[in-house]
Design a protein around this motif. Structure first.
Motif, PDB file in Angstrom:
ATOM      1  N   ARG A   1      -9.658  -0.233   2.096  1.00  0.00           N
ATOM      2  CA  ARG A   1     -10.514   0.165   0.970  1.00  0.00           C
ATOM      3  C   ARG A   1      -9.930   1.374   0.250  1.00  0.00           C
ATOM      4  O   ARG A   1     -10.026   1.491  -0.963  1.00  0.00           O
ATOM      5  CB  ARG A   1     -11.918   0.448   1.483  1.00  0.00           C
ATOM      6  N   ALA A   2      -9.308   2.289   0.991  1.00  0.00           N
ATOM      7  CA  ALA A   2      -8.726   3.492   0.392  1.00  0.00           C
ATOM      8  C   ALA A   2      -7.354   3.243  -0.216  1.00  0.00           C
ATOM      9  O   ALA A   2      -6.793   4.115  -0.880  1.00  0.00           O
ATOM     10  CB  ALA A   2      -8.634   4.600   1.444  1.00  0.00           C
ATOM     11  N   GLY A   3      -6.797   2.071   0.055  1.00  0.00           N
ATOM     12  CA  GLY A   3      -5.494   1.735  -0.501  1.00  0.00           C
ATOM     13  C   GLY A   3      -4.333   2.377   0.224  1.00  0.00           C
ATOM     14  O   GLY A   3      -3.304   2.690  -0.384  1.00  0.00           O
ATOM     15  N   VAL A   4      -4.489   2.561   1.547  1.00  0.00           N
ATOM     16  CA  VAL A   4      -3.421   3.145   2.366  1.00  0.00           C
ATOM     17  C   VAL A   4      -3.218   2.288   3.611  1.00  0.00           C
ATOM     18  O   VAL A   4      -4.002   1.384   3.888  1.00  0.00           O
ATOM     19  CB  VAL A   4      -3.735   4.608   2.777  1.00  0.00           C
ATOM     20  N   THR A   5      -2.189   2.594   4.353  1.00  0.00           N
ATOM     21  CA  THR A   5      -1.944   1.877   5.596  1.00  0.00           C
ATOM     22  C   THR A   5      -2.779   2.474   6.718  1.00  0.00           C
ATOM     23  O   THR A   5      -3.258   3.613   6.622  1.00  0.00           O
ATOM     24  CB  THR A   5      -0.459   1.948   5.994  1.00  0.00           C
ATOM     25  N   LYS A   6      -2.915   1.711   7.782  1.00  0.00           N
ATOM     26  CA  LYS A   6      -3.644   2.193   8.955  1.00  0.00           C
ATOM     27  C   LYS A   6      -2.947   3.427   9.544  1.00  0.00           C
ATOM     28  O   LYS A   6      -3.607   4.372   9.970  1.00  0.00           O
ATOM     29  CB  LYS A   6      -3.733   1.065   9.988  1.00  0.00           C
ATOM     30  N   SER A   7      -1.611   3.432   9.545  1.00  0.00           N
ATOM     31  CA  SER A   7      -0.896   4.595  10.084  1.00  0.00           C
ATOM     32  C   SER A   7      -1.133   5.837   9.217  1.00  0.00           C
ATOM     33  O   SER A   7      -1.193   6.951   9.738  1.00  0.00           O
ATOM     34  CB  SER A   7       0.600   4.311  10.227  1.00  0.00           C
ATOM     35  N   THR A   8      -1.315   5.648   7.907  1.00  0.00           N
ATOM     36  CA  THR A   8      -1.641   6.786   7.046  1.00  0.00           C
ATOM     37  C   THR A   8      -3.012   7.335   7.413  1.00  0.00           C
ATOM     38  O   THR A   8      -3.220   8.548   7.443  1.00  0.00           O
ATOM     39  CB  THR A   8      -1.593   6.382   5.558  1.00  0.00           C
ATOM     40  N   PHE A   9      -3.960   6.436   7.708  1.00  0.00           N
ATOM     41  CA  PHE A   9      -5.280   6.888   8.159  1.00  0.00           C
ATOM     42  C   PHE A   9      -5.120   7.846   9.336  1.00  0.00           C
ATOM     43  O   PHE A   9      -5.715   8.927   9.358  1.00  0.00           O
ATOM     44  CB  PHE A   9      -6.157   5.695   8.558  1.00  0.00           C
TER      45      PHE A   9
ATOM     46  N   MET B   1       0.841  -1.180   0.000  1.00  0.00           N
ATOM     47  CA  MET B   1       0.000   0.000   0.000  1.00  0.00           C
ATOM     48  C   MET B   1       0.884   1.239   0.000  1.00  0.00           C
ATOM     49  O   MET B   1       1.841   1.319   0.742  1.00  0.00           O
ATOM     50  CB  MET B   1      -0.882   0.037   1.245  1.00  0.00           C
ATOM     51  N   ALA B   2       0.497   2.219  -0.792  1.00  0.00           N
ATOM     52  CA  ALA B   2       1.262   3.458  -0.866  1.00  0.00           C
ATOM     53  C   ALA B   2       0.957   4.318   0.347  1.00  0.00           C
ATOM     54  O   ALA B   2      -0.178   4.384   0.801  1.00  0.00           O
ATOM     55  CB  ALA B   2       0.910   4.201  -2.147  1.00  0.00           C
ATOM     56  N   ARG B   3       2.005   4.958   0.861  1.00  0.00           N
ATOM     57  CA  ARG B   3       1.808   5.801   2.042  1.00  0.00           C
ATOM     58  C   ARG B   3       1.296   7.178   1.681  1.00  0.00           C
ATOM     59  O   ARG B   3       0.402   7.699   2.307  1.00  0.00           O
ATOM     60  CB  ARG B   3       3.118   5.939   2.804  1.00  0.00           C
ATOM     61  N   TRP B   4       1.853   7.821   0.683  1.00  0.00           N
ATOM     62  CA  TRP B   4       1.469   9.190   0.348  1.00  0.00           C
ATOM     63  C   TRP B   4       1.045   9.248  -1.105  1.00  0.00           C
ATOM     64  O   TRP B   4       1.861   9.135  -2.000  1.00  0.00           O
ATOM     65  CB  TRP B   4       2.632  10.150   0.587  1.00  0.00           C
ATOM     66  N   GLN B   5      -0.215   9.373  -1.339  1.00  0.00           N
ATOM     67  CA  GLN B   5      -0.746   9.505  -2.683  1.00  0.00           C
ATOM     68  C   GLN B   5      -1.652  10.725  -2.719  1.00  0.00           C
ATOM     69  O   GLN B   5      -2.223  11.115  -1.705  1.00  0.00           O
ATOM     70  CB  GLN B   5      -1.547   8.267  -3.062  1.00  0.00           C
ATOM     71  N   PRO B   6      -1.780  11.304  -3.914  1.00  0.00           N
ATOM     72  CA  PRO B   6      -2.677  12.453  -4.029  1.00  0.00           C
ATOM     73  C   PRO B   6      -4.102  12.072  -3.638  1.00  0.00           C
ATOM     74  O   PRO B   6      -4.532  10.943  -3.832  1.00  0.00           O
ATOM     75  CB  PRO B   6      -2.607  12.825  -5.512  1.00  0.00           C
ATOM     76  N   GLU B   7      -4.794  13.012  -3.071  1.00  0.00           N
ATOM     77  CA  GLU B   7      -6.207  12.826  -2.735  1.00  0.00           C
ATOM     78  C   GLU B   7      -6.450  11.755  -1.674  1.00  0.00           C
ATOM     79  O   GLU B   7      -7.514  11.158  -1.646  1.00  0.00           O
ATOM     80  CB  GLU B   7      -7.017  12.510  -3.999  1.00  0.00           C
ATOM     81  N   THR B   8      -5.476  11.504  -0.823  1.00  0.00           N
ATOM     82  CA  THR B   8      -5.634  10.478   0.207  1.00  0.00           C
ATOM     83  C   THR B   8      -6.811  10.781   1.120  1.00  0.00           C
ATOM     84  O   THR B   8      -7.611   9.886   1.432  1.00  0.00           O
ATOM     85  CB  THR B   8      -4.341  10.335   1.038  1.00  0.00           C
ATOM     86  N   THR B   9      -6.949  12.022   1.540  1.00  0.00           N
ATOM     87  CA  THR B   9      -8.049  12.372   2.440  1.00  0.00           C
ATOM     88  C   THR B   9      -9.391  12.069   1.793  1.00  0.00           C
ATOM     89  O   THR B   9     -10.263  11.453   2.410  1.00  0.00           O
ATOM     90  CB  THR B   9      -7.958  13.852   2.852  1.00  0.00           C
ATOM     91  N   GLN B  10      -9.556  12.470   0.541  1.00  0.00           N
ATOM     92  CA  GLN B  10     -10.818  12.230  -0.155  1.00  0.00           C
ATOM     93  C   GLN B  10     -11.075  10.731  -0.313  1.00  0.00           C
ATOM     94  O   GLN B  10     -12.195  10.265  -0.128  1.00  0.00           O
ATOM     95  CB  GLN B  10     -10.816  12.924  -1.520  1.00  0.00           C
TER      96      GLN B  10
END
Length: 192
Positions: free
Chosen positions: A36-44, A1-10
């Motif tokens: 579901r968003a394609g990020v890690t829990k720590s990114t959340f 899973m990518a940590r920093w991607q554009p539009e992560t918040t959205q």
């Protein structure tokens, strides 16, 4: 899973609303939202302190835009005209993604008491921002408070109408929010 991607918040917001709608708020975990968003829990957790905070994402920006619109209204504007200027300013920041999310977000809120409480707190915050902006213009507190509450109600009604309207309808959120404000103003005349 990518940590920093554009539009992560959205992406996190959309994933959460979809999961809340599909399986309920209580049954949805932060891990599921992140996956579901394609990020890690720590990114959340870099974006939100908990899953409840997803509902108020953007509240600070929305409050600021409403207040700025009120502050920038012409000096001779009535309190409701100033609120209308705030609604126009805030509406300009809402795009197609906000429109698409509306019906699903309302369904998720309707199904969860906790989200209903969080939504009510969001409304209180928006009203407080508008009240403060009106008071700063010299509007007496009771009048400022009433105008701000009408502004919040108009924004919510306008947003609901806009998000449920035909996608070919070229009228934006501002049209619907200002129309709702006019309707509410007319309704207050019947209160006697």
């Amino acid at each position: 899973m990518a940590r920093w991607q554009p539009e992560t918040t959205q992406r996190l917001i959309v994933a959460a609303v979809d999961l809340f709608t599909e399986q309920g708020y209580d049954a949805t975990t932060v891990a599921q939202i992140a996956e579901r968003a394609g990020v890690t829990k720590s990114t959340f957790f870099r974006h939100f302190s908990d899953k409840r905070e997803l509902l108020v994402a953007g509240q600070e920006t929305l409050s600021r835009l409403l207040a700025e619109g009120i502050a920038e209204a012409p000096a001779d504007a009535s309190p409701l005209q100033a609120v209308a200027a705030g609604l126009e300013r805030a509406s300009g920041a809402m795009g197609p993604a906000n429109r698409e999310l509306g019906p699903r977000l309302r369904a998720a809120i309707a199904a969860s008491t906790e989200l209903q409480e969080r939504d009510a707190l969001k409304s209180v915050g928006l009203a407080a921002a508008m009240t403060a902006a009106l008071v700063a213009r010299g509007v007496p507190d009771p009048t400022a408070h009433l105008a701000a509450e009408l502004g919040v109600l108009a924004f919510k009604r306008g947003y609901a109408q806009w998000s449920e309207s035909d996608r070919d309808d070229p009228r934006g959120l501002a049209h619907h929010a200002l129309s709702a404000l006019r309707d509410l103003r007319a309704a207050t005349a019947s209160l006697g």
